[in-house]
Structures are given as C-alpha cells and as structure tokens.
Design a protein around this motif. Sequence first.
Motif, PDB file in Angstrom:
ATOM      1  N   ASP A 334     -29.557   2.515  -5.317  1.00  0.00           N
ATOM      2  CA  ASP A 334     -30.842   2.923  -4.607  1.00  0.00           C
ATOM      3  C   ASP A 334     -31.797   1.957  -4.377  1.00  0.00           C
ATOM      4  O   ASP A 334     -32.910   2.366  -3.809  1.00  0.00           O
ATOM      5  CB  ASP A 334     -31.403   4.399  -4.914  1.00  0.00           C
ATOM      6  N   ALA A 335     -31.674   0.841  -4.639  1.00  0.00           N
ATOM      7  CA  ALA A 335     -32.361  -0.390  -4.467  1.00  0.00           C
ATOM      8  C   ALA A 335     -32.832  -0.729  -3.131  1.00  0.00           C
ATOM      9  O   ALA A 335     -31.977  -0.758  -2.239  1.00  0.00           O
ATOM     10  CB  ALA A 335     -32.023  -1.577  -5.262  1.00  0.00           C
ATOM     11  N   PRO A 336     -34.050  -0.519  -2.507  1.00  0.00           N
ATOM     12  CA  PRO A 336     -34.212  -0.516  -1.166  1.00  0.00           C
ATOM     13  C   PRO A 336     -34.061  -1.938  -0.787  1.00  0.00           C
ATOM     14  O   PRO A 336     -33.728  -2.764  -1.356  1.00  0.00           O
ATOM     15  CB  PRO A 336     -35.918  -0.596  -1.208  1.00  0.00           C
ATOM     16  N   GLU A 337     -33.468  -2.276   0.648  1.00  0.00           N
ATOM     17  CA  GLU A 337     -33.001  -3.490   1.060  1.00  0.00           C
ATOM     18  C   GLU A 337     -34.114  -4.584   0.794  1.00  0.00           C
ATOM     19  O   GLU A 337     -33.696  -5.768   0.623  1.00  0.00           O
ATOM     20  CB  GLU A 337     -32.643  -3.215   2.579  1.00  0.00           C
ATOM     21  N   ALA A 338     -35.359  -4.279   1.092  1.00  0.00           N
ATOM     22  CA  ALA A 338     -36.357  -5.403   0.833  1.00  0.00           C
ATOM     23  C   ALA A 338     -36.110  -6.156  -0.456  1.00  0.00           C
ATOM     24  O   ALA A 338     -36.506  -7.174  -0.623  1.00  0.00           O
ATOM     25  CB  ALA A 338     -37.717  -4.731   1.023  1.00  0.00           C
ATOM     26  N   TYR A 339     -35.762  -5.485  -1.502  1.00  0.00           N
ATOM     27  CA  TYR A 339     -35.686  -5.800  -2.939  1.00  0.00           C
ATOM     28  C   TYR A 339     -34.287  -6.764  -2.823  1.00  0.00           C
ATOM     29  O   TYR A 339     -34.407  -7.743  -3.598  1.00  0.00           O
ATOM     30  CB  TYR A 339     -35.578  -4.624  -3.743  1.00  0.00           C
ATOM     31  N   LEU A 340     -33.299  -6.161  -2.274  1.00  0.00           N
ATOM     32  CA  LEU A 340     -31.929  -7.139  -2.151  1.00  0.00           C
ATOM     33  C   LEU A 340     -32.370  -8.424  -1.655  1.00  0.00           C
ATOM     34  O   LEU A 340     -31.940  -9.504  -2.250  1.00  0.00           O
ATOM     35  CB  LEU A 340     -30.807  -6.175  -1.483  1.00  0.00           C
ATOM     36  N   ALA A 341     -33.022  -8.303  -0.505  1.00  0.00           N
ATOM     37  CA  ALA A 341     -33.254  -9.618   0.287  1.00  0.00           C
ATOM     38  C   ALA A 341     -34.261 -10.340  -0.722  1.00  0.00           C
ATOM     39  O   ALA A 341     -33.914 -11.665  -0.557  1.00  0.00           O
ATOM     40  CB  ALA A 341     -33.819  -9.240   1.689  1.00  0.00           C
ATOM     41  N   ARG A 342     -34.952  -9.963  -1.129  1.00  0.00           N
ATOM     42  CA  ARG A 342     -36.191 -10.795  -2.017  1.00  0.00           C
ATOM     43  C   ARG A 342     -35.252 -11.436  -3.164  1.00  0.00           C
ATOM     44  O   ARG A 342     -35.425 -12.580  -3.704  1.00  0.00           O
ATOM     45  CB  ARG A 342     -37.155 -10.067  -2.635  1.00  0.00           C
ATOM     46  N   GLY A 343     -34.297 -10.705  -3.838  1.00  0.00           N
ATOM     47  CA  GLY A 343     -33.565 -11.308  -4.667  1.00  0.00           C
ATOM     48  C   GLY A 343     -32.671 -12.506  -4.320  1.00  0.00           C
ATOM     49  O   GLY A 343     -32.603 -13.321  -4.930  1.00  0.00           O
ATOM     50  N   THR A 344     -32.045 -12.523  -3.030  1.00  0.00           N
ATOM     51  CA  THR A 344     -31.602 -13.524  -2.393  1.00  0.00           C
ATOM     52  C   THR A 344     -32.300 -14.687  -2.356  1.00  0.00           C
ATOM     53  O   THR A 344     -32.101 -15.857  -2.909  1.00  0.00           O
ATOM     54  CB  THR A 344     -30.772 -13.087  -1.278  1.00  0.00           C
ATOM     55  N   ARG A 345     -33.738 -14.565  -1.768  1.00  0.00           N
ATOM     56  CA  ARG A 345     -34.447 -15.418  -1.664  1.00  0.00           C
ATOM     57  C   ARG A 345     -35.198 -16.205  -2.985  1.00  0.00           C
ATOM     58  O   ARG A 345     -35.080 -17.323  -3.556  1.00  0.00           O
ATOM     59  CB  ARG A 345     -35.832 -15.039  -0.943  1.00  0.00           C
ATOM     60  N   LEU A 346     -35.259 -15.278  -3.890  1.00  0.00           N
ATOM     61  CA  LEU A 346     -35.584 -15.633  -5.334  1.00  0.00           C
ATOM     62  C   LEU A 346     -34.850 -16.538  -5.864  1.00  0.00           C
ATOM     63  O   LEU A 346     -34.992 -17.613  -6.541  1.00  0.00           O
ATOM     64  CB  LEU A 346     -36.259 -14.453  -6.101  1.00  0.00           C
ATOM     65  N   ALA A 347     -33.330 -16.017  -5.996  1.00  0.00           N
ATOM     66  CA  ALA A 347     -32.509 -16.924  -6.414  1.00  0.00           C
ATOM     67  C   ALA A 347     -32.470 -18.323  -5.763  1.00  0.00           C
ATOM     68  O   ALA A 347     -32.111 -19.177  -6.509  1.00  0.00           O
ATOM     69  CB  ALA A 347     -31.088 -16.242  -6.270  1.00  0.00           C
ATOM     70  N   ALA A 348     -32.468 -18.608  -4.598  1.00  0.00           N
ATOM     71  CA  ALA A 348     -32.567 -19.668  -3.911  1.00  0.00           C
ATOM     72  C   ALA A 348     -33.639 -20.482  -4.269  1.00  0.00           C
ATOM     73  O   ALA A 348     -33.667 -21.562  -4.589  1.00  0.00           O
ATOM     74  CB  ALA A 348     -32.647 -19.621  -2.301  1.00  0.00           C
ATOM     75  N   SER A 349     -34.796 -19.828  -4.477  1.00  0.00           N
ATOM     76  CA  SER A 349     -35.908 -20.677  -4.979  1.00  0.00           C
ATOM     77  C   SER A 349     -35.922 -21.235  -6.285  1.00  0.00           C
ATOM     78  O   SER A 349     -36.275 -22.361  -6.627  1.00  0.00           O
ATOM     79  CB  SER A 349     -37.324 -19.735  -4.959  1.00  0.00           C
ATOM     80  N   LEU A 350     -35.200 -20.402  -7.485  1.00  0.00           N
ATOM     81  CA  LEU A 350     -34.766 -21.133  -8.522  1.00  0.00           C
ATOM     82  C   LEU A 350     -33.885 -21.866  -8.528  1.00  0.00           C
ATOM     83  O   LEU A 350     -34.321 -22.663  -9.299  1.00  0.00           O
ATOM     84  CB  LEU A 350     -34.228 -19.632  -9.453  1.00  0.00           C
ATOM     85  N   ARG A 351     -32.804 -21.899  -7.718  1.00  0.00           N
ATOM     86  CA  ARG A 351     -32.100 -23.067  -7.604  1.00  0.00           C
ATOM     87  C   ARG A 351     -32.819 -24.344  -7.116  1.00  0.00           C
ATOM     88  O   ARG A 351     -32.619 -25.466  -7.782  1.00  0.00           O
ATOM     89  CB  ARG A 351     -30.837 -22.697  -6.605  1.00  0.00           C
ATOM     90  N   ARG A 352     -33.626 -24.333  -6.266  1.00  0.00           N
ATOM     91  CA  ARG A 352     -34.510 -25.557  -5.873  1.00  0.00           C
ATOM     92  C   ARG A 352     -35.233 -25.732  -7.060  1.00  0.00           C
ATOM     93  O   ARG A 352     -35.870 -26.986  -6.982  1.00  0.00           O
ATOM     94  CB  ARG A 352     -35.459 -25.070  -4.649  1.00  0.00           C
ATOM     95  N   SER A 353     -35.927 -25.051  -7.971  1.00  0.00           N
ATOM     96  CA  SER A 353     -36.592 -25.201  -9.198  1.00  0.00           C
ATOM     97  C   SER A 353     -35.572 -25.894 -10.203  1.00  0.00           C
ATOM     98  O   SER A 353     -36.090 -26.150 -11.464  1.00  0.00           O
ATOM     99  CB  SER A 353     -37.378 -24.187  -9.504  1.00  0.00           C
ATOM    100  N   GLU A 354     -34.281 -25.796  -9.793  1.00  0.00           N
ATOM    101  CA  GLU A 354     -33.359 -26.370 -10.935  1.00  0.00           C
ATOM    102  C   GLU A 354     -33.350 -25.283 -12.228  1.00  0.00           C
ATOM    103  O   GLU A 354     -33.087 -25.955 -13.293  1.00  0.00           O
ATOM    104  CB  GLU A 354     -33.696 -27.730 -11.362  1.00  0.00           C
ATOM    105  N   VAL A 355     -33.448 -24.113 -11.917  1.00  0.00           N
ATOM    106  CA  VAL A 355     -33.230 -23.169 -13.076  1.00  0.00           C
ATOM    107  C   VAL A 355     -32.214 -22.217 -12.653  1.00  0.00           C
ATOM    108  O   VAL A 355     -32.250 -21.837 -11.349  1.00  0.00           O
ATOM    109  CB  VAL A 355     -34.550 -22.646 -13.654  1.00  0.00           C
TER     110      VAL A 355
END
Length: 385
Positions: A334-355
Amino acid sequence: MGIPPHAPQDGPGDERADEALVHLDDRFQQFLAGLPADRPVWFCFFSSGLLHVIQHFLRFVPPDLNCAFVCTGLTPAEAEVRDTMSRGLPAFDMDEPVGSHEIFEFLLRNLDRPFGIVDSDCFVMDSTWFARCTDGLEPDVAVSGPLSYGPIPLAAPPFLAVNPAARPAIERAIGGPVSPAAYAYAPPGPEKEIDGAMVRLIRPHHEAALARVLALEEHRLPFPQGGLLDVLDDGREVRSHERHHHLQDGHSVIRVVFDGLMFYQLMALAAGWRIAHFRSFPGTKVFAPELVHAGGISYWHRLRPSEIAAGIHELPWSAHIDALLLEDFNARPDAPEAYLARGTRLAASLRRSEVDLATLRKQLRERLAAAGVDVTDPRWHPVVG
C-alpha cells in the motif's frame, strides 16, 4: 508561515491571539479531550512525505505510551497508511503547511498538563526514557530532556518534555509574553533564516531578561550557544559555534536567530526556573544504546551528489537512514505512488554520489554497533539486516 508576527505589547492574552494556528484550537481541544488524562501525552509532529520514517518510529513506541500524532499536509492515501501502520493511534490532521515552531506554540498554548515532544526520526530504544523525561518535570522545572545544548545546558527539541504551568510564571517574572517559537532581534532578510520558519521579534522585556543569563560578545551578538544560529553576510545560516571559523574566512555575522524552544528556555532560566537533564548527550545528533537521532532526515538531500562524490561533503547518517527506511517502506503493497517515485529518484541520486544501498546498510550497521546499539534487535532488522 515565514513572516515574523509583530507581537503586541499589551500582555500575554493579546499575544496568544496572535500565535500560530489559533483557528484550530477548538478542534484540537476536542481532540485532546479524547486522549487519556492519567499520564502525559507524547506528541510526534510530521508532514507529508515521511511515512517511511514513521513506520520505523512506530517500532519503538511502547504499547502503553500515551502517544499522538500531529500531522500536516498528508494526502488521503498517506493518512490511510498511517492509520493502518499505527493501528489507530490518535492523530490530529491539519491542511496548513506549518513547521515545528508553529507546532510548539500550538501545543504549549493548548496543553494545561505536562507533555512530551519527540521527533519522527528520534528512535528511543529504552522505553523507560519517556517516563524518566516527564518525571523530570518537578515543580520548578520548565523543560526536561536528555539532549543538551551548551554551554548553557538547554534541552534540545528532538526529545523533551514541557511543563505548561511554567509559562505564566515566566511571563510575569520577565514582564511580558514569550513564545516557544524562534526569535531574532530583527525581521528576517531575503536569506530566509532557518528555512523561512516563523521568527518572532525580541522585545525590550526579553533583552532585559536575556542579560541576566546570556553574555554578549557585542551589541545584540551573544557568545556562541547551542541552538543559536548565525546569519552570515552571504545569507548562510550556520551554527554559532562555527563563528570563529567563518570570521577567519572574512565573513561577518549580520544577525542571530534563536531556534525553536531555545529562547523560551533562556527566559525560563532568567525567571528562576530550571532545565532538567536525566542524561546529558551533547547536541542533537546522537547514536547511543538508548536512543538514535541522526538529525536532518527531511532535508539532507539538498546536498549535491557531485559534492558528495568529490568528497566535499560526507554523506550524512540521516541519508543512510532515510534511504534504507524508504526501501523498507516501499516494499509495502500500500505504499503511495509518491514514495515509489521518490525511491527511484533517491536511488539515482545515490548512484551519482557513487554509493549504493548495500554499502549504506553495511556502514549504518557498523556505525550503530560502534555506538553500542544492539543491531540484533529485531526492530532494527528491516534497516540493517
């Protein structure tokens, strides 16, 4: 929000009418009437976008704790998930986009018995600490807590208890009203002090009381103190303890801001009330066997990934916790869509931070274990494995 109210001079009663969220008082009083009255209430305030943190917070709420949420801006989907997670824990919802300083005023104005405030990202492993904190509110104590700002030992907001009975006595002693919101000598400038939070103005009766408890480096410039922020000539807000470093770099301090609940406690001391500590952890960023609070979980992402990757800024521990809690939360059906979308953005941000998340999990587990936290505690298992 963000515009400092002009406090009237006629007395506390008039000042109350100018405080934040007064139009919600009647509805909030009805809400309070439905809460158990046999023990202090612990309030946890959070806004939209933090349900993943609340899911973890709830793992550390003792079953018998008189706990209630105060929430702002939650979507219907978020409110439904919150109620499912908390098994109907009392919650007061508001639509206004408010911050913690408004909530401090709102709570202190409406409560007539001791209460506690705990941040959503403050994970209290020792369940006895809630009672120890409120038990510290002896008849001459205004605020009690285990986290301490210095050199004057003020209680830090992530986890503290407040005695509302102190406020009228404090105001009589200092000769005028005082709020638990932030305070400054002058209105905010374009730099939007402390993220545009509500800032009240320091009045002559405040200055007279302040002189009894706080030394000044020069006119309207107190010596560094925990909970005091310096606003620099380039618009940055920095901790006053960093002042010497910034002055050496050629900057100047154009004004100071007392963060929420800090000025109120100084007025309490000036009025002869005590601030109690059953422990004295310095500052608000605490990793200890009894409590973990990394701080800044809602705004760490303002750091630029390129600067983290280049080593200019270290990835803060709040980022580790935020990312791992979001991963855990997004496994819910039941995770709201906004949290799933933020998860995708956060994963991309972490990759750019090389972690990556596996690295964050390992690093956080090691950090917790080094601080004496029991990482085998099942409450931490969803985060550190």
